[in-house]
Design a protein around this motif. Sequence first.
Motif, mmCIF file in Angstrom:
data_model
loop_
_atom_site.group_PDB
_atom_site.id
_atom_site.type_symbol
_atom_site.label_atom_id
_atom_site.label_comp_id
_atom_site.label_asym_id
_atom_site.label_seq_id
_atom_site.Cartn_x
_atom_site.Cartn_y
_atom_site.Cartn_z
ATOM 1 N N PHE A 1 -11.174 -13.386 -5.282
ATOM 2 C CA PHE A 1 -11.320 -14.708 -5.883
ATOM 3 C C PHE A 1 -11.248 -14.546 -7.399
ATOM 4 O O PHE A 1 -11.881 -13.643 -7.960
ATOM 5 C CB PHE A 1 -12.658 -15.353 -5.498
ATOM 6 N N VAL A 2 -10.474 -15.397 -8.051
ATOM 7 C CA VAL A 2 -10.347 -15.355 -9.508
ATOM 8 C C VAL A 2 -10.664 -16.729 -10.090
ATOM 9 O O VAL A 2 -10.518 -17.746 -9.423
ATOM 10 C CB VAL A 2 -8.938 -14.907 -9.950
ATOM 11 N N ASN A 3 -11.106 -16.722 -11.331
ATOM 12 C CA ASN A 3 -11.352 -17.955 -12.064
ATOM 13 C C ASN A 3 -10.221 -18.202 -13.045
ATOM 14 O O ASN A 3 -9.477 -17.284 -13.401
ATOM 15 C CB ASN A 3 -12.681 -17.866 -12.822
ATOM 16 N N GLU A 4 -10.095 -19.426 -13.496
ATOM 17 C CA GLU A 4 -9.096 -19.760 -14.508
ATOM 18 C C GLU A 4 -9.292 -18.869 -15.731
ATOM 19 O O GLU A 4 -10.410 -18.694 -16.203
ATOM 20 C CB GLU A 4 -9.222 -21.227 -14.905
ATOM 21 N N GLY A 5 -8.209 -18.253 -16.191
ATOM 22 C CA GLY A 5 -8.277 -17.400 -17.372
ATOM 23 C C GLY A 5 -8.516 -15.928 -17.084
ATOM 24 O O GLY A 5 -8.397 -15.096 -17.983
ATOM 25 N N ASP A 6 -8.863 -15.576 -15.835
ATOM 26 C CA ASP A 6 -9.058 -14.158 -15.492
ATOM 27 C C ASP A 6 -7.742 -13.401 -15.636
ATOM 28 O O ASP A 6 -6.674 -13.900 -15.257
ATOM 29 C CB ASP A 6 -9.564 -13.996 -14.057
ATOM 30 N N VAL A 7 -7.800 -12.175 -16.149
ATOM 31 C CA VAL A 7 -6.618 -11.324 -16.296
ATOM 32 C C VAL A 7 -6.242 -10.767 -14.916
ATOM 33 O O VAL A 7 -7.066 -10.165 -14.242
ATOM 34 C CB VAL A 7 -6.869 -10.174 -17.295
ATOM 35 N N LEU A 8 -4.979 -10.990 -14.510
ATOM 36 C CA LEU A 8 -4.490 -10.511 -13.231
ATOM 37 C C LEU A 8 -3.668 -9.232 -13.382
ATOM 38 O O LEU A 8 -3.842 -8.276 -12.644
ATOM 39 C CB LEU A 8 -3.616 -11.582 -12.557
ATOM 40 N N ILE A 9 -2.762 -9.255 -14.360
ATOM 41 C CA ILE A 9 -1.794 -8.167 -14.553
ATOM 42 C C ILE A 9 -1.713 -7.842 -16.042
ATOM 43 O O ILE A 9 -1.736 -8.741 -16.879
ATOM 44 C CB ILE A 9 -0.391 -8.591 -14.068
ATOM 45 N N VAL A 10 -1.577 -6.553 -16.351
ATOM 46 C CA VAL A 10 -1.352 -6.121 -17.732
ATOM 47 C C VAL A 10 0.049 -5.530 -17.803
ATOM 48 O O VAL A 10 0.412 -4.664 -17.001
ATOM 49 C CB VAL A 10 -2.407 -5.068 -18.164
ATOM 50 N N LEU A 11 0.846 -6.018 -18.770
ATOM 51 C CA LEU A 11 2.195 -5.518 -19.005
ATOM 52 C C LEU A 11 2.225 -4.740 -20.294
ATOM 53 O O LEU A 11 1.443 -4.981 -21.204
ATOM 54 C CB LEU A 11 3.195 -6.680 -19.118
ATOM 55 N N GLU A 12 3.177 -3.806 -20.400
ATOM 56 C CA GLU A 12 3.387 -3.107 -21.662
ATOM 57 C C GLU A 12 4.821 -3.259 -22.092
ATOM 58 O O GLU A 12 5.674 -3.615 -21.329
ATOM 59 C CB GLU A 12 3.002 -1.634 -21.549
#
Length: 70
Positions: free
Chosen positions: A59-70
Amino acid sequence: MLQITSTMAGTILQINISVGDQVENNQEIAILESMKMEIPVESQEAGRVKEIKVAEGDFVNEGDVLIVLE
């Protein structure tokens, strides 16, 4: 470093990418279920997936970081 965040609260139904994958702008990277609707989560930038911070079923909330890109 770019971060893809959740646009709303919900449950991660599916993750369509893996660490190391190259993603393009507007590519669907995950599917979020919210209020019984399936909402695609799209990358707003192109880049290589550095880290996936969620798992299917989380479960995630609005604004939670899902993926990090470089």
